[in-house]
Write a protein that holds these residues in place. Sequence first.
Motif, short mmCIF file in Angstrom:
data_model
loop_
_atom_site.label_atom_id
_atom_site.label_comp_id
_atom_site.label_asym_id
_atom_site.label_seq_id
_atom_site.Cartn_x
_atom_site.Cartn_y
_atom_site.Cartn_z
N LEU A 37 0.50 -0.94 -0.10
CA LEU A 37 0.10 0.27 0.08
C LEU A 37 0.60 1.70 0.15
N LYS A 38 2.06 1.03 1.20
CA LYS A 38 2.58 2.44 0.57
C LYS A 38 3.59 2.50 -0.46
N ALA A 40 2.26 1.84 -3.22
CA ALA A 40 1.56 2.70 -4.19
C ALA A 40 0.94 3.93 -4.18
N ILE A 41 1.39 4.36 -3.11
CA ILE A 41 0.44 5.69 -2.98
C ILE A 41 1.87 6.81 -3.48
N TYR A 84 -5.36 11.84 -5.31
CA TYR A 84 -6.66 10.32 -5.04
C TYR A 84 -7.19 10.48 -6.38
N CYS A 106 -2.45 3.37 -11.03
CA CYS A 106 -1.96 2.99 -9.95
C CYS A 106 -2.90 1.86 -10.17
N THR A 114 -5.69 -2.18 -4.77
CA THR A 114 -4.95 -1.37 -4.30
C THR A 114 -4.77 0.33 -4.36
N ALA A 118 -4.84 3.09 -1.85
CA ALA A 118 -4.23 3.94 -2.02
C ALA A 118 -4.20 5.58 -2.16
#
Length: 297
Positions: A37-38, A40-41, A84, A106, A114, A118
């Motif tokens: 997750l991190k 992807a962010i 986002y 993404c 994911t 994200a």
Amino acid sequence: MLAVPRELSSQLSFIRARIDAALDQFSDLPSGCPPRLKEAIRYSLLAVGKRLRPILALFAAEACGGEMDAAMPVACATEMIHCYSLIHDDLPAMDDDDLRRGRPTCHKAFDEATAILAGDALLTLAFEVVAKHTQPPELAAQCCAALAEAAGATALVGGQADDLAGEFSGGGLAALESIHRRKTGAMINVPLQLGGLVAGAAPRELASLADYGRCLGLAFQITDDLLDVRGTEANLGKRVQKDSQLGKLTFPGLLGIEESQTRAAGLVGEAIAALAPLGGRAGALEALARYVLERNH
């Protein structure tokens, strides 16, 4: 067409580097965040971009007599929400894009679940950053409220919902402007307001920034529509001519290319005129408006 001053180009490069460093720091999440997750962010947030929204916040703070460093948290928060929105807009259920900022979107680089998470994480991180790093607490609350309204159901999200519903495909100019004052304009206007608030701007100064942002947001969208018609995938880092292929209402489709160019130039002129109450301190915002008109990506 107006030329972008060389000094502005150098200034923007310097400020983008500062913004990128701050985004890097804010998104270096602790061990409780799952590694994928991190990744992807940060993949989406730290991708090379114009950083227009955070730059607007920093320039607005400076124009109102404040310091850019104090406005950096709210500036980064606007970029997080913008990012986002791009992640979610690119999903197959929405705009279904596979290229963003010159590389896979993404959900293509990771997976749909994911990507959704994200985007969720970036939305909430934006408010965390403002709440923790803006002082005094009363100012943080005011900034959070303004940011939530701009990103919410009557502005950014509502504009996207109407766009997806196709309610404006057969509309006229008023309908087209309505959707983009929310979908695009709200998140161009709010960083200006946040920068002004952090700088302690007077009501007259905030009103000036609001008028500037209203005109600039629409000019930005018209330019975006023109780039979709005339730009290249290599320059834009995303697919081109998609809106026209889907039959979406656009400014060139409604007004034609020449009239769209004229309208964008007129709006930039109005935006610059709106800065008069801020005097010479608004020089960077004036130059940025000209840059928006001239951009090719």
